[in-house]
Design a protein around this motif. Structure first.
Motif, PDB file in Angstrom:
ATOM      1  N   LEU A  66       0.829  -1.211   0.000  1.00  0.00           N
ATOM      2  CA  LEU A  66       0.000   0.000   0.000  1.00  0.00           C
ATOM      3  C   LEU A  66       0.861   1.258   0.000  1.00  0.00           C
ATOM      4  CD1 LEU A  66      -2.737  -1.075   2.565  1.00  0.00           C
ATOM      5  CD2 LEU A  66      -3.108  -0.619   0.131  1.00  0.00           C
ATOM      6  N   LEU A  67       1.871   1.272   0.835  1.00  0.00           N
ATOM      7  CA  LEU A  67       2.761   2.440   0.902  1.00  0.00           C
ATOM      8  C   LEU A  67       3.466   2.658  -0.433  1.00  0.00           C
ATOM      9  CD1 LEU A  67       4.261   1.864   4.460  1.00  0.00           C
ATOM     10  CD2 LEU A  67       2.740   3.743   3.791  1.00  0.00           C
ATOM     11  N   ALA A  68       3.902   1.575  -1.061  1.00  0.00           N
ATOM     12  CA  ALA A  68       4.574   1.686  -2.355  1.00  0.00           C
ATOM     13  C   ALA A  68       3.634   2.238  -3.423  1.00  0.00           C
ATOM     14  CB  ALA A  68       5.112   0.321  -2.779  1.00  0.00           C
ATOM     15  N   ALA A  69       2.326   1.997  -3.253  1.00  0.00           N
ATOM     16  CA  ALA A  69       1.333   2.477  -4.223  1.00  0.00           C
ATOM     17  C   ALA A  69       0.838   3.880  -3.903  1.00  0.00           C
ATOM     18  CB  ALA A  69       0.159   1.507  -4.276  1.00  0.00           C
ATOM     19  N   GLY A  70       1.364   4.497  -2.840  1.00  0.00           N
ATOM     20  CA  GLY A  70       1.013   5.881  -2.535  1.00  0.00           C
ATOM     21  C   GLY A  70      -0.049   6.082  -1.482  1.00  0.00           C
ATOM     22  N   ALA A  71      -0.471   5.011  -0.807  1.00  0.00           N
ATOM     23  CA  ALA A  71      -1.495   5.143   0.227  1.00  0.00           C
ATOM     24  C   ALA A  71      -0.887   5.626   1.543  1.00  0.00           C
ATOM     25  CB  ALA A  71      -2.198   3.805   0.441  1.00  0.00           C
ATOM     26  N   THR A  72      -1.730   6.214   2.375  1.00  0.00           N
ATOM     27  CA  THR A  72      -1.378   6.508   3.760  1.00  0.00           C
ATOM     28  C   THR A  72      -1.887   5.346   4.605  1.00  0.00           C
ATOM     29  OG1 THR A  72      -1.534   8.896   3.447  1.00  0.00           O
ATOM     30  CG2 THR A  72      -1.738   8.074   5.698  1.00  0.00           C
ATOM     31  N   VAL A  73      -1.037   4.784   5.435  1.00  0.00           N
ATOM     32  CA  VAL A  73      -1.411   3.592   6.193  1.00  0.00           C
ATOM     33  C   VAL A  73      -1.308   3.847   7.685  1.00  0.00           C
ATOM     34  CG1 VAL A  73      -0.900   1.162   6.644  1.00  0.00           C
ATOM     35  CG2 VAL A  73      -0.629   2.081   4.330  1.00  0.00           C
ATOM     36  N   ILE A  74      -2.381   3.524   8.399  1.00  0.00           N
ATOM     37  CA  ILE A  74      -2.336   3.454   9.859  1.00  0.00           C
ATOM     38  C   ILE A  74      -2.433   1.978  10.217  1.00  0.00           C
ATOM     39  CG2 ILE A  74      -3.288   5.753  10.237  1.00  0.00           C
ATOM     40  CD1 ILE A  74      -5.996   4.482  10.789  1.00  0.00           C
ATOM     41  N   ALA A  75      -1.758   1.563  11.270  1.00  0.00           N
ATOM     42  CA  ALA A  75      -1.670   0.140  11.571  1.00  0.00           C
ATOM     43  C   ALA A  75      -1.670  -0.108  13.070  1.00  0.00           C
ATOM     44  CB  ALA A  75      -0.399  -0.450  10.944  1.00  0.00           C
ATOM     45  N   SER A  76      -1.962  -1.349  13.433  1.00  0.00           N
ATOM     46  CA  SER A  76      -1.972  -1.727  14.849  1.00  0.00           C
ATOM     47  C   SER A  76      -1.666  -3.199  14.991  1.00  0.00           C
ATOM     48  CB  SER A  76      -3.340  -1.430  15.479  1.00  0.00           C
ATOM     49  OG  SER A  76      -4.327  -2.318  14.951  1.00  0.00           O
ATOM     50  N   ASP A  77      -1.211  -3.580  16.185  1.00  0.00           N
ATOM     51  CA  ASP A  77      -0.958  -4.978  16.501  1.00  0.00           C
ATOM     52  C   ASP A  77      -0.792  -5.085  18.008  1.00  0.00           C
ATOM     53  OD1 ASP A  77       0.172  -7.529  14.591  1.00  0.00           O
ATOM     54  OD2 ASP A  77       0.588  -7.655  16.730  1.00  0.00           O
ATOM     55  N   ILE A  78      -1.039  -6.275  18.562  1.00  0.00           N
ATOM     56  CA  ILE A  78      -0.840  -6.476  19.993  1.00  0.00           C
ATOM     57  C   ILE A  78       0.634  -6.689  20.311  1.00  0.00           C
ATOM     58  CG2 ILE A  78      -3.158  -7.391  20.372  1.00  0.00           C
ATOM     59  CD1 ILE A  78      -1.955 -10.214  20.351  1.00  0.00           C
ATOM     60  N   SER A  79       1.430  -6.993  19.284  1.00  0.00           N
ATOM     61  CA  SER A  79       2.859  -7.259  19.468  1.00  0.00           C
ATOM     62  C   SER A  79       3.684  -5.995  19.269  1.00  0.00           C
ATOM     63  CB  SER A  79       3.321  -8.335  18.479  1.00  0.00           C
ATOM     64  OG  SER A  79       4.727  -8.354  18.353  1.00  0.00           O
ATOM     65  N   GLN A  80       4.527  -5.690  20.248  1.00  0.00           N
ATOM     66  CA  GLN A  80       5.405  -4.538  20.134  1.00  0.00           C
ATOM     67  C   GLN A  80       6.354  -4.693  18.954  1.00  0.00           C
ATOM     68  OE1 GLN A  80       5.455  -1.638  21.653  1.00  0.00           O
ATOM     69  NE2 GLN A  80       7.355  -0.905  20.722  1.00  0.00           N
ATOM     70  N   GLN A  81       6.880  -5.889  18.772  1.00  0.00           N
ATOM     71  CA  GLN A  81       7.809  -6.133  17.667  1.00  0.00           C
ATOM     72  C   GLN A  81       7.126  -5.901  16.319  1.00  0.00           C
ATOM     73  OE1 GLN A  81       9.270 -10.172  17.345  1.00  0.00           O
ATOM     74  NE2 GLN A  81      11.105  -9.531  16.248  1.00  0.00           N
ATOM     75  N   ALA A  82       5.895  -6.390  16.196  1.00  0.00           N
ATOM     76  CA  ALA A  82       5.166  -6.196  14.943  1.00  0.00           C
ATOM     77  C   ALA A  82       4.875  -4.721  14.701  1.00  0.00           C
ATOM     78  CB  ALA A  82       3.865  -6.996  14.972  1.00  0.00           C
ATOM     79  N   ARG A  83       4.522  -4.012  15.756  1.00  0.00           N
ATOM     80  CA  ARG A  83       4.264  -2.574  15.618  1.00  0.00           C
ATOM     81  C   ARG A  83       5.520  -1.839  15.149  1.00  0.00           C
ATOM     82  NH1 ARG A  83       1.486  -3.409  20.579  1.00  0.00           N
ATOM     83  NH2 ARG A  83       3.151  -2.419  21.782  1.00  0.00           N
ATOM     84  N   GLU A  84       6.659  -2.219  15.697  1.00  0.00           N
ATOM     85  CA  GLU A  84       7.914  -1.571  15.316  1.00  0.00           C
ATOM     86  C   GLU A  84       8.251  -1.843  13.849  1.00  0.00           C
ATOM     87  OE1 GLU A  84      10.729  -3.036  18.136  1.00  0.00           O
ATOM     88  OE2 GLU A  84      10.023  -1.726  19.766  1.00  0.00           O
ATOM     89  N   ALA A  98       8.350   0.468   8.379  1.00  0.00           N
ATOM     90  CA  ALA A  98       7.970   0.458   6.963  1.00  0.00           C
ATOM     91  C   ALA A  98       7.336   1.778   6.540  1.00  0.00           C
ATOM     92  CB  ALA A  98       7.007  -0.693   6.693  1.00  0.00           C
ATOM     93  N   GLY A  99       6.852   2.558   7.532  1.00  0.00           N
ATOM     94  CA  GLY A  99       6.257   3.855   7.209  1.00  0.00           C
ATOM     95  C   GLY A  99       4.820   4.023   7.636  1.00  0.00           C
ATOM     96  N   ALA A 100       4.280   3.046   8.395  1.00  0.00           N
ATOM     97  CA  ALA A 100       2.900   3.156   8.858  1.00  0.00           C
ATOM     98  C   ALA A 100       2.824   3.954  10.157  1.00  0.00           C
ATOM     99  CB  ALA A 100       2.303   1.766   9.083  1.00  0.00           C
ATOM    100  N   GLN A 101       1.683   4.612  10.363  1.00  0.00           N
ATOM    101  CA  GLN A 101       1.422   5.313  11.623  1.00  0.00           C
ATOM    102  C   GLN A 101       0.732   4.331  12.565  1.00  0.00           C
ATOM    103  OE1 GLN A 101      -1.297   8.616  11.226  1.00  0.00           O
ATOM    104  NE2 GLN A 101      -1.727   8.667  13.437  1.00  0.00           N
ATOM    105  N   ILE A 102       1.238   4.166  13.758  1.00  0.00           N
ATOM    106  CA  ILE A 102       0.704   3.186  14.701  1.00  0.00           C
ATOM    107  C   ILE A 102      -0.396   3.805  15.561  1.00  0.00           C
ATOM    108  CG2 ILE A 102       1.254   1.553  16.531  1.00  0.00           C
ATOM    109  CD1 ILE A 102       2.525   0.964  13.772  1.00  0.00           C
ATOM    110  N   VAL A 103      -1.518   3.067  15.674  1.00  0.00           N
ATOM    111  CA  VAL A 103      -2.656   3.520  16.482  1.00  0.00           C
ATOM    112  C   VAL A 103      -3.083   2.400  17.419  1.00  0.00           C
ATOM    113  CG1 VAL A 103      -3.426   5.136  14.689  1.00  0.00           C
ATOM    114  CG2 VAL A 103      -4.347   2.799  14.735  1.00  0.00           C
ATOM    115  N   ASP A 104      -4.053   2.684  18.285  1.00  0.00           N
ATOM    116  CA  ASP A 104      -4.554   1.736  19.276  1.00  0.00           C
ATOM    117  C   ASP A 104      -5.203   0.528  18.590  1.00  0.00           C
ATOM    118  OD1 ASP A 104      -5.705   0.378  21.375  1.00  0.00           O
ATOM    119  OD2 ASP A 104      -6.922   2.054  22.087  1.00  0.00           O
ATOM    120  N   ASN A 105      -4.750  -0.672  18.931  1.00  0.00           N
ATOM    121  CA  ASN A 105      -5.262  -1.879  18.295  1.00  0.00           C
ATOM    122  C   ASN A 105      -6.752  -2.093  18.553  1.00  0.00           C
ATOM    123  OD1 ASN A 105      -4.515  -4.433  16.821  1.00  0.00           O
ATOM    124  ND2 ASN A 105      -5.415  -5.337  18.656  1.00  0.00           N
ATOM    125  N   ASP A 106      -7.220  -1.697  19.729  1.00  0.00           N
ATOM    126  CA  ASP A 106      -8.626  -1.915  20.078  1.00  0.00           C
ATOM    127  C   ASP A 106      -9.567  -0.921  19.418  1.00  0.00           C
ATOM    128  OD1 ASP A 106      -8.020  -4.073  21.698  1.00  0.00           O
ATOM    129  OD2 ASP A 106      -7.743  -2.816  23.483  1.00  0.00           O
TER     130      ASP A 106
END
Length: 348
Positions: free
Chosen positions: A191-209, A214-222
């Protein structure tokens, strides 16, 4: 409900409980349908609340695999295995025990990767049974299936944009991706490579990092489902779409890689009532299954054939959306009917 009544509810053919005293392995294998070919599905390693929760999960997952294979036009059926975690310490011995159980089903179930499994684990299964796919490329297999699942999700998003009357262009779109594992991260990167803005979440700190890197903005998973976005892409655990979360959705489209996204059948109607375009999960996330199933071809694995079949997810969803619109029906029911028609034809 008894095990038999739970099997009958969705037409499962076989359920096997596996217990290995030497390693402590506990697993359940569910074969939903072999009408179109051997039941193919991943081994999921997960800590469940109890055995009933594990049984419910394996029944739902194996049923979804049948529909996924049928909608993708594959010559295989649906099955699944769950291992009740924590996994035994002696991984090699436990994988061999699981492999022997798989081998005892004489090809009715072909195992592959799912949550908690790796290519190395498939290699261990192959030491005692030929009925496991998802081997490494170096070993002549199909390799990591997650990039193909991510490719299929992107293809499905294009069809979903078309169904929503939007331009089929990710430039400047805002997409919320819940779950940043291998599939979710792959979706984010594409998505980022195609020009989208991405917000993302995960319960794993490692996955969030990883997602942030990669360029995503991290938000609350819940709360990510309630974020304002053009597309909400569930790519983590299932049953994320329920009466409460659907009422809070801030998107026009739901299109993601998670399995069993609807908590109950009525949730498809709830999405439709809100005017939200929904790409049925067992259609859009079939890329990984398409990839590993190609190892079963008599001519061997063919990467070009896999790319073609994964790309065809877009046209399959175009057909689902068109039929749903013409019939005034939910996309979930249309896709389910399509799958069941193919399975019934195979049975005949």
């Amino acid at each position: 409900m008894t095990v038999f009544s739970q099997m009958a509810a969705a037409g499962h053919e076989q359920v096997c409980h596996v217990a290995d005293a030497d390693t402590g392995l506990r697993a359940i294998v569910a074969v939903h349908s072999t009408a179109l070919g051997p039941g193919l599905g991943g081994v999921r390693i997960r800590e469940y609340a109890d055995e009933q929760a594990a049984l419910v999960d394996v029944l739902r997952l194996s049923e979804a695999m049948s529909y996924k294979a049928a909608c993708a036009g594959l010559r295989c059926g649906g099955a699944k295995a769950v291992v009740l975690g924590p996994f035994p310490r002696d991984r090699e011995a436990a994988m061999h025990a699981l492999g022997r159980a798989v081998d005892g089903l004489s090809g009715r179930y072909v195992a592959t990767e799912d949550m908690g499994m790796t290519e190395a684990d498939i290699a261990l299964l192959n030491e005692v049974t030929p009925h496991a796919v998802g081997r490494s490329l170096e070993a002549g297999g199909s390799g990591d299936p997650s990039p193909h699942t991510a490719d299929g999700v992107i293809a499905g998003m294009r069809a979903s944009l078309r169904a929503a009357g939007r331009a089929v262009d990710f430039q400047d779109l805002r997409v919320a991706v819940q779950g940043c594992g291998n599939v979710g991260l792959g979706v984010i990167e594409r998505l980022l490579a195609a020009g989208a803005t991405v917000i993302a979440s995960d319960i794993s700190q490692q996955a969030r990092e990883r997602a942030a890197g990669a360029g995503a903005q991290i938000v609350d998973n819940d709360r990510i489902h309630a974020e304002s976005a053009d597309i909400f892409a569930p790519c983590g655990i299932g049953a994320i779409l329920n009466a409460g979360s659907i009422a809070e959705l801030g998107c026009a489209i739901v299109a993601g890689g998670a399995n069993n996204q609807l908590a109950e059948a009525e949730d498809g109607e709830r999405l439709a009532a809100r005017g939200i375009v929904y790409a049925p999960d067992f259609v859009i996330n079939a890329g990984g299954l398409i990839n590993v199933s190609d190892e079963l071809d008599s001519e061997g694995y063919n990467a070009e054939r896999v790319r073609f079949r994964v790309a065809s997810i877009e046209s399959t969803l175009d057909e689902v959306f068109a039929q749903a619109s013409a019939q005034g029906e939910t996309t979930e029911r249309v896709a389910m009917a399509m799958a069941k028609t193919r399975i019934e034809a195979g049975s005949r």
